[in-house]
Design a protein around this motif. Structure first.
Motif, PDB file in Angstrom:
ATOM      1  N   ARG A 174      11.315  13.228   6.693  1.00 49.98           N
ATOM      2  CA  ARG A 174      12.495  13.415   6.330  1.00 49.98           C
ATOM      3  C   ARG A 174      12.651  14.684   5.143  1.00 49.98           C
ATOM      4  O   ARG A 174      13.408  15.486   5.200  1.00 49.98           O
ATOM      5  N   ASN A 175      11.633  14.577   4.494  1.00 51.97           N
ATOM      6  CA  ASN A 175      11.582  15.464   3.261  1.00 51.97           C
ATOM      7  C   ASN A 175      11.150  16.984   3.639  1.00 51.97           C
ATOM      8  O   ASN A 175       9.960  17.078   4.033  1.00 51.97           O
ATOM      9  N   GLU A 176      12.065  17.886   3.831  1.00 54.34           N
ATOM     10  CA  GLU A 176      11.751  18.997   4.779  1.00 54.34           C
ATOM     11  C   GLU A 176      10.796  19.962   4.151  1.00 54.34           C
ATOM     12  O   GLU A 176       9.668  20.547   4.538  1.00 54.34           O
ATOM     13  N   ILE A 198      -1.131   7.540   6.481  1.00 55.06           N
ATOM     14  CA  ILE A 198      -1.729   7.317   7.803  1.00 55.06           C
ATOM     15  C   ILE A 198      -1.145   8.654   8.754  1.00 55.06           C
ATOM     16  O   ILE A 198      -2.061   9.191   9.424  1.00 55.06           O
ATOM     17  N   GLY A 199      -0.201   8.965   8.728  1.00 54.82           N
ATOM     18  CA  GLY A 199       0.467  10.012   9.628  1.00 54.82           C
ATOM     19  C   GLY A 199      -0.276  11.439   9.462  1.00 54.82           C
ATOM     20  O   GLY A 199      -0.866  12.055  10.528  1.00 54.82           O
ATOM     21  N   GLY A 200      -0.359  11.911   8.467  1.00 59.04           N
ATOM     22  CA  GLY A 200      -1.142  12.933   7.988  1.00 59.04           C
ATOM     23  C   GLY A 200      -2.556  13.126   8.766  1.00 59.04           C
ATOM     24  O   GLY A 200      -2.908  14.064   9.105  1.00 59.04           O
ATOM     25  N   VAL A 221       5.411  10.845  14.103  1.00 57.95           N
ATOM     26  CA  VAL A 221       6.376  10.501  13.166  1.00 57.95           C
ATOM     27  C   VAL A 221       6.022   9.714  11.763  1.00 57.95           C
ATOM     28  O   VAL A 221       5.479   8.874  11.837  1.00 57.95           O
ATOM     29  N   GLY A 222       6.282  10.711  10.488  1.00 60.65           N
ATOM     30  CA  GLY A 222       5.732  10.042   9.341  1.00 60.65           C
ATOM     31  C   GLY A 222       4.403  10.815   9.106  1.00 60.65           C
ATOM     32  O   GLY A 222       3.500  10.573   8.569  1.00 60.65           O
ATOM     33  N   ALA A 223       4.614  12.121   9.414  1.00 57.55           N
ATOM     34  CA  ALA A 223       3.331  13.059   9.599  1.00 57.55           C
ATOM     35  C   ALA A 223       2.885  13.408   8.183  1.00 57.55           C
ATOM     36  O   ALA A 223       1.631  13.949   7.946  1.00 57.55           O
ATOM     37  N   ALA A 245       0.803  -1.177  -0.144  1.00 55.83           N
ATOM     38  CA  ALA A 245      -0.144  -0.171   0.031  1.00 55.83           C
ATOM     39  C   ALA A 245       0.734   1.125   0.186  1.00 55.83           C
ATOM     40  O   ALA A 245       0.269   2.343  -0.204  1.00 55.83           O
ATOM     41  N   VAL A 246       2.115   1.062   0.337  1.00 55.28           N
ATOM     42  CA  VAL A 246       3.183   2.469   0.420  1.00 55.28           C
ATOM     43  C   VAL A 246       3.731   2.503  -0.857  1.00 55.28           C
ATOM     44  O   VAL A 246       3.946   3.577  -1.419  1.00 55.28           O
ATOM     45  N   VAL A 247       3.932   1.472  -1.723  1.00 59.32           N
ATOM     46  CA  VAL A 247       4.838   1.488  -2.843  1.00 59.32           C
ATOM     47  C   VAL A 247       4.294   2.525  -3.912  1.00 59.32           C
ATOM     48  O   VAL A 247       3.107   2.488  -4.136  1.00 59.32           O
ATOM     49  N   GLU A 277       2.640   2.396  17.989  1.00 61.25           N
ATOM     50  CA  GLU A 277       3.475   1.929  16.800  1.00 61.25           C
ATOM     51  C   GLU A 277       2.432   1.382  15.634  1.00 61.25           C
ATOM     52  O   GLU A 277       1.642   0.727  15.758  1.00 61.25           O
ATOM     53  N   LEU A 278       2.445   2.075  14.534  1.00 58.02           N
ATOM     54  CA  LEU A 278       1.566   1.545  13.375  1.00 58.02           C
ATOM     55  C   LEU A 278       2.236   1.165  12.234  1.00 58.02           C
ATOM     56  O   LEU A 278       1.887   0.539  11.505  1.00 58.02           O
ATOM     57  N   SER A 279       3.494   1.375  12.263  1.00 58.65           N
ATOM     58  CA  SER A 279       4.506   0.913  11.166  1.00 58.65           C
ATOM     59  C   SER A 279       4.489  -0.592  11.008  1.00 58.65           C
ATOM     60  O   SER A 279       4.891  -1.265  12.016  1.00 58.65           O
TER      61      SER A 279
END
Ligand SMILES: NC(=O)c1ccc[n+]([C@@H]2O[C@H](COP(=O)([O-])OP(=O)(O)OC[C@H]3O[C@@H](n4cnc5c(N)ncnc54)[C@H](OP(=O)(O)O)[C@@H]3O)[C@@H](O)[C@H]2O)c1
Length: 371
Positions: free
Chosen positions: A182-184, A162-164, A156-158, A105-107, A242-244
């Motif tokens: 990570r991507n600022e 899911i995070g958003g 984390v992973g905002a 689901a991530v790819v 933890e959801l990851s």
């Protein structure tokens, strides 16, 4: 009877042997090589999922045999082909809706392209994962005696799917929420939009360690294949939801931080008498590495869609619709799904365990822990 399929994949090399007993004892390099060309297969036949009003469904777990890092490293088309071939196995067995597990689901674009190319509608299952995750996050705070109104939370992973959504659901109930990815550039833009929408104080950073050090409450939902949450950074008596998959929280936390409550946020209790029977080795059960009658929330969303006859691409992509999260939570409850008991590091978190964690946190505070 309505039918579904759900695409699973091994999260680690140990998982490969759990999925395919024939792989036991083979070396790591050979297993990775085999997975480069190995076709998908049907792992389990799911029966006995029954809503309180008697509606029942049938389904199959189909495996796209790639590790998380292979899903990221391999050509996008090669990965899509493997996932679509797994869905086709479900279609051949009569599935009317498909769910995407973990990195399937991530790819790429989070299921959008796969849904376009699939003969049946596809969901990532993220709506129910978000609902379950946020409920687990606040259950953890309650168990540790933390009033969210006074607490700083970090997601984390905002900027993720899911995070958003978790940020937007958590923000109205906490004092301050820190967004981390990570991507600022993407993070800054997401923060601008979110800060204007939510009622609490907000900030953002790419420094995970600094953010975690400032927060009592942590929710982690990244697509990292390495540990992200380390024991040195956690506050005394902190809660980590933890959801990851694979997990973000270092196993060292279990050993080194008895004062911290870590809880897997995405597990649901399945209604009826669910059975996950191995497809090829009939009579033996497929071990999901969860307690009986328990499934991941993303699997549960796929089951709910089948029970409700909602054959539609319910959740896709990175921009999640909050009303759909609320609707999916309500549908899941109506179908008899509920948040599973707390668990982490392959073990149940009993009330006695909570009491131990709380007293370890007290002892650490008395011993002068700064945070
Ligand atoms: N428990 C369940 O039932 C369930 C269900 C579905 C999904 N999941 C899992 O939930 C996780 C998130 O899924 P998703 O669909 O939301 O993924 P996603 O949309 O790709 O989002 C991933 C987020 O993680 C961030 N990230 C990635 N690596 C990071 C790192 N090393 N440090 C900090 N942030 C990092 C990404 O931003 P940057 O790239 O900018 O860092 C992004 O914000 C995955 O592990 C997935 O397998 C669990």
């Amino acid at each position: 009877m309505n039918k579904f399929c759900f695409v699973i994949h091994p999260l680690s090399l140990e998982d490969v042997a759990r999925y395919e007993p024939g792989a036991k004892g083979k070396g790591d390099a050979i297993m990775r090589k085999i997975m480069e060309w190995m076709p998908p297969w049907t792992v389990a036949h799911v029966t006995g999922v029954r809503a309180p009003d008697g509606r029942e469904i049938e389904g199959w777990f189909v495996c796209a045999p790639l590790l998380p890092e292979q899903m990221i490293e391999f050509r996008r088309e090669q990965v899509y082909e493997r996932i679509l071939a797994a869905i086709q196995l479900g279609v051949d067995l009569g599935a009317q809706v498909a769910g995407l597990g973990a990195f399937t689901a991530v790819v790429g674009d989070g299921g959008v392209t796969i849904n376009e190319r699939s003969p049946i509608p596809v969901t990532t299952g993220n709506s129910l994962t978000i609902g379950a995750g946020v409920d687990s996050f606040f259950r953890g705070a309650h168990e540790m005696g933390i009033d969210p109104v006074d607490a700083t939370a970090v997601v984390v992973g905002a900027t993720g799917s899911i995070g958003g959504a978790c940020v937007r659901l958590i923000a109205p109930k906490v004092k301050h929420v820190i967004l981390v990815a990570r991507n600022e550039t993407r993070l800054q833009k997401f923060h601008e939009r979110t800060a204007a929408e939510v009622p609490c104080e907000t900030s953002y950073t790419t420094d995970i360690s600094a953010a975690v050090r400032r927060a009592r409450l942590v929710l982690t939902a990244t697509s990292s294949t390495n540990d992200v949450i380390e024991p040195e950074d956690l506050q005394t008596g902190a809660v980590v939801c933890e959801l990851s998959l694979p997990h973000d929280v270092s196993r060292r936390v279990a050993k080194e931080r008895p004062d911290v409550l870590v809880t897997e946020g995405g597990n649901m209790t399945v209604p009826g008498t669910p059975r996950f029977e191995r497809f090829r080795e009939r009579g033996s059960d497929f071990d999901l590495n969860l307690p009986p009658r328990t499934a991941l929330a993303c699997m549960s969303e796929t089951m709910v869609l089948a029970l409700e006859g909602r054959f539609e691409p319910y959740t896709l992509g990175r921009g999640i619709d909050l009303p759909k999260v609320i609707e999916m939570n309500a549908m899941a409850r109506r179908c008899g799904f509920s948040l599973a008991d707390m668990r982490a590091f392959d073990a149940a978190i009993t009330p006695e365990r909570i009491a131990e964690i709380r007293s370890a946190a007290e002892a650490r505070r008395r011993a002068g822990a700064v945070v």
